[in-house]
Design an enzyme around this catalytic site. Structure first.
Site, PDB file in Angstrom:
ATOM      1  CG  ASP A  66      -2.027   1.020   1.160  1.00 35.55           C
ATOM      2  OD1 ASP A  66      -2.559   1.252   0.065  1.00 35.55           O
ATOM      3  OD2 ASP A  66      -2.373   1.611   2.199  1.00 35.55           O
ATOM      4  CB  SER A  69      -6.471   2.481   0.260  1.00 32.95           C
ATOM      5  OG  SER A  69      -5.099   2.764   0.099  1.00 32.95           O
ATOM      6  CD  GLN A  78      -4.491   0.625  -2.850  1.00 28.49           C
ATOM      7  OE1 GLN A  78      -3.879   1.604  -3.255  1.00 28.49           O
ATOM      8  NE2 GLN A  78      -4.225   0.030  -1.696  1.00 28.49           N
TER       9      GLN A  78
END
Length: 297
Positions: free
Chosen positions: A204, A228, A278
């Site tokens: 991430d 996110s 993502q």
């Protein structure tokens, strides 16, 4: 072991407060919200500690629901959805202030054999030949910011392609792809779950940057806001997070204030070990201002 890596390992070492209930903390460094990779990594720890010995995670799917409060512990509740002969499924809910901030579903499998193939690793220079991120921060923001980055880093990141801070406002540096070498800055125990959780954390760190690199944007340009939204990972083969891994990332699409990013993680030997996807919130408000560093120093 370096202090920053030890702190990260301590954060991932959750406290068990009841059967299938765990508690985690956040770093003492002030943040407006909990880093998404942290809550994802801690959720994987919680899930993995309830799985029969010998089963390894092969996929996870997660949603970021609310910003996490770094000043308050996070409670992780694990639901044992199923334990079959080959697979175990777990669902984790992270809770703060009585509300869910994150959910994760993960599947674990006993080792099996079968057909194998993989795509090839993209061309990339040797990681040791790529300038250290600390030196690149120093060139942009000065030594004080670079020293703060060095103090906080649990991973050694080597950006083969431009960092968003370097490409901000420079259309000639826009790119749809990003290549980053990474590994922890110290050796780790052999626990496979720990290496998976650390890669979940690291996945991430730079993935949504690929959305910004398409447009000459940066998180510190005073007009770009992001977070996110969801995150998925597939673990194809064993790997070590304390050995160099090439994180090849791209953004195939963006629209509606959302950007999609995909990543593939390769060992130095060229083995594809992890795939990542993502979607993130990316809003651009107003005009760019003076570029700010990621640290208040």
């Amino acid at each position: 072991m370096d202090t920053s890596l030890k702190n990260l390992l301590d954060i991932l070492d959750l406290e068990q407060i009841e059967d299938d209930i765990f508690r985690g903390s956040s770093p003492e460094d002030f943040r407006q919200r909990v880093f998404g990779g942290q809550v994802a990594g801690q959720s994987m720890v919680a899930a993995g500690r309830t799985v029969p010995v010998g089963r390894h995670v092969h996929s996870l799917h997660a949603y970021f629901i609310r910003p996490g409060d770094p000043l308050v512990p996070i409670v992780y509740t694990v639901e044992r959805v199923r334990d079959g002969r080959s697979f175990s499924t777990r669902r984790v809910v992270a809770v703060q202030h009585g509300k869910a901030i994150f959910t994760l579903s993960a599947s674990f499998q006993v080792p099996e054999t079968g057909p194998e193939h993989m795509v090839g690793m993209p061309d990339a220079p040797d990681p040791e030949s790529v300038p250290a991120t600390r030196d690149r921060f120093a060139a942009i923001f000065g030594e004080k910011v670079a020293d703060e980055y060095e103090r906080r880093r649990p991973f050694d990141l080597r950006h083969v392609t431009p960092m968003t801070y370097e490409a901000a406002g420079k259309p000639e540096l826009a790119t749809r792809e990003s290549l980053v070498w990474l590994k922890t800055i110290g050796e780790l125990p052999d626990d496979p779950l720990l290496h998976v959780c650390l890669m979940t954390y690291a996945s991430d760190m730079t993935l949504l940057d690929t959305v910004l690199l398409n447009h000459g944007l940066a998180w510190g340009d005073t007009r770009t806001i992001g977070a996110s939204l969801d995150h998925a990972m597939w673990f194809h083969r064993p790997f070590r997070a304390d050995e160099w891994l090439l994180y090849a990332q791209e953004s195939p699409a963006a629209g509606g204030a959302r950007g999609l990013a995909r990543g593939q993680v390769f060992t130095q030997a060229g083995e594809l070990v992890v795939s990542v996807v993502q979607e993130g919130l990316v809003r651009v408000v107003g005009e760019p201002g003076e570029l700010r560093s990621p640290f208040d120093v």
